[in-house]
Scaffold this motif. Structure first.
Motif, short mmCIF file in Angstrom:
data_model
loop_
_atom_site.label_atom_id
_atom_site.label_comp_id
_atom_site.label_asym_id
_atom_site.label_seq_id
_atom_site.Cartn_x
_atom_site.Cartn_y
_atom_site.Cartn_z
N LEU A 71 160.82 2.55 41.95
CA LEU A 71 162.26 2.54 42.14
C LEU A 71 162.87 1.15 41.99
N LEU A 72 162.12 0.14 42.34
CA LEU A 72 162.67 -1.22 42.41
C LEU A 72 163.39 -1.64 41.12
N PRO A 73 162.80 -1.43 39.92
CA PRO A 73 163.51 -1.85 38.71
C PRO A 73 164.76 -1.03 38.41
N THR A 74 164.90 0.12 39.06
CA THR A 74 166.05 0.99 38.76
C THR A 74 167.24 0.73 39.67
N VAL A 75 167.07 -0.08 40.71
CA VAL A 75 168.16 -0.33 41.65
C VAL A 75 169.29 -1.05 40.94
N GLN A 76 170.49 -0.54 41.08
CA GLN A 76 171.68 -1.10 40.43
C GLN A 76 172.37 -2.06 41.40
N VAL A 77 172.38 -3.34 41.05
CA VAL A 77 173.00 -4.38 41.89
C VAL A 77 174.30 -4.83 41.23
N THR A 78 175.36 -4.85 42.02
CA THR A 78 176.68 -5.26 41.53
C THR A 78 177.15 -6.48 42.32
N ASP A 79 177.60 -7.50 41.60
CA ASP A 79 178.15 -8.70 42.24
C ASP A 79 179.60 -8.41 42.65
N LEU A 80 179.85 -8.44 43.94
CA LEU A 80 181.20 -8.17 44.46
C LEU A 80 182.02 -9.44 44.66
N THR A 81 181.40 -10.59 44.43
CA THR A 81 182.06 -11.85 44.77
C THR A 81 183.39 -12.00 44.05
N ALA A 82 183.39 -11.74 42.75
CA ALA A 82 184.62 -11.94 41.96
C ALA A 82 185.71 -10.95 42.33
N ARG A 83 185.31 -9.80 42.91
CA ARG A 83 186.31 -8.78 43.26
C ARG A 83 187.00 -9.05 44.59
N THR A 84 186.48 -10.00 45.33
CA THR A 84 186.95 -10.19 46.70
C THR A 84 187.66 -11.52 46.83
N PRO A 85 188.92 -11.51 47.25
CA PRO A 85 189.69 -12.76 47.29
C PRO A 85 189.17 -13.77 48.31
#
Length: 309
Positions: free
Chosen positions: A292-306
């Motif tokens: 499962l580890l290679p399939t985990v979808q990671v999204t960077d939220l930094t740019a979306r958060t003021p």
């Protein structure tokens, strides 16, 4: 600090209001801290359990794994999970902990942890509290570990979580309901989670890793925020999934002082999912975790958060 005898009843289907035969029964020593220890063992990391117990439980634990419990409980509670094979539904029944009447029990536990700290690379303080133990105790124990320079994860709920959130340098791992009770903010979207925990970080918390069931997890630190999830959630028994995630997180924090938080988060999601498919808490499917580890979808939220520059 509130261990348990974990019972798992395996049935084809639970039908309320009538007598039924159980297909299989499993019993093991458990509680959230022991679940973390067991998963760490499966990941190849040596760990030791401590907390409160009675003499029988303390002796049984020491016979099975590295353990050094304070025998201050008059008896140890039971937790029951009814696992239905027909559709994978799991129903949990948790007994409350016994009352501790020994006046120096907390001091004895703090002394025991103080002796262990020089040998430790990480500490997890997790679970509920037995009766007559103050909500501030988990935070006090975590504060000892952080002051000794040991990475510390706290996985508690209610007033105990509020006290833990005042410990500078702590890593908190609440689920979504616990986080909303802690912050008073309904955090139904990833950006809302980030906004809700930023004041905690400004107050000194090192990181917050919010577990959100099938929606995955969100990690927020002073340097950034990320969400992670599987492409498709797995069905099974969620009991112990959070403990498996805590094991993955403390293992990573113990390995390096500058963790790669997106990688830590992905590992926590995969390890948690590998626990869901196991009917009993405190165990994972290591082969599934690796798959499962290679399939985990990671999204960077930094740019979306003021809140982040």
């Amino acid at each position: 600090m509130n261990p348990a005898y974990d019972l798992t009843y395996r049935m084809e289907r639970l039908e309320r209001g009538r007598a039924q035969r159980v297909l299989a029964v499993e019993q093991r020593l458990g509680g959230k801290g022991i679940n973390v220890l067991r998963v760490l063992g499966q990941l190849g990391t040596c760990a030791r359990a401590t907390g409160f117990a009675d003499h029988t439980f303390a002796a049984a634990a020491a016979d099975e794994f590295p353990a050094d419990f304070v025998p201050a409980l008059p008896w140890v509670r039971r937790t029951l999970v009814i696992s239905e094979s027909r559709d994978g539904t799991a129903t949990g029944l948790w007994e409350p902990g016994a009352y501790i009447h020994e006046p120096h029990a907390v001091d004895r536990l703090a002394d025991r942890i103080g002796v262990l700290l020089p040998e430790l690379d990480g500490v997890v303080v997790s679970g509920s509290l037995p009766g007559n133990i103050g909500d501030e105790v988990p935070a006090a124990l975590a504060r000892l570990a952080v002051a000794a320079g040991v990475p510390t994860v706290c996985d508690v709920d209610g007033p105990a979580l509020k006290f833990a959130a005042t410990v500078p340098g702590i890593v908190l791992m609440p689920n979504q309901d616990e986080l909303e009770r802690l912050t008073g903010i309904v955090a139904d979207r990833p950006e809302a989670v980030v906004g809700a925990v930023r004041p905690l970080l400004h107050a000194g918390v090192r990181a917050v890793i919010a577990t959100r069931g099938a929606a995955g997890m969100i990690a927020v630190t002073e340097s950034g925020a990320w969400s992670a999830r599987l492409p498709q959630p797995l069905a099974g028994n969620p009991t112990g999934a959070g403990d498996a995630a805590a094991a993955a997180v403390i293992r990573a924090l113990a390995a390096t002082r500058e963790p790669d938080w997106p990688a830590v988060l992905a590992d926590a999601v995969a390890t948690s999912a590998a626990a869901v498919v196991i009917p009993v808490a405190g165990e994972i499917d290591p082969t599934l975790r690796e798959r499962l580890l290679p399939t985990v979808q990671v999204t960077d939220l930094t740019a979306r958060t003021p809140e982040f520059p």
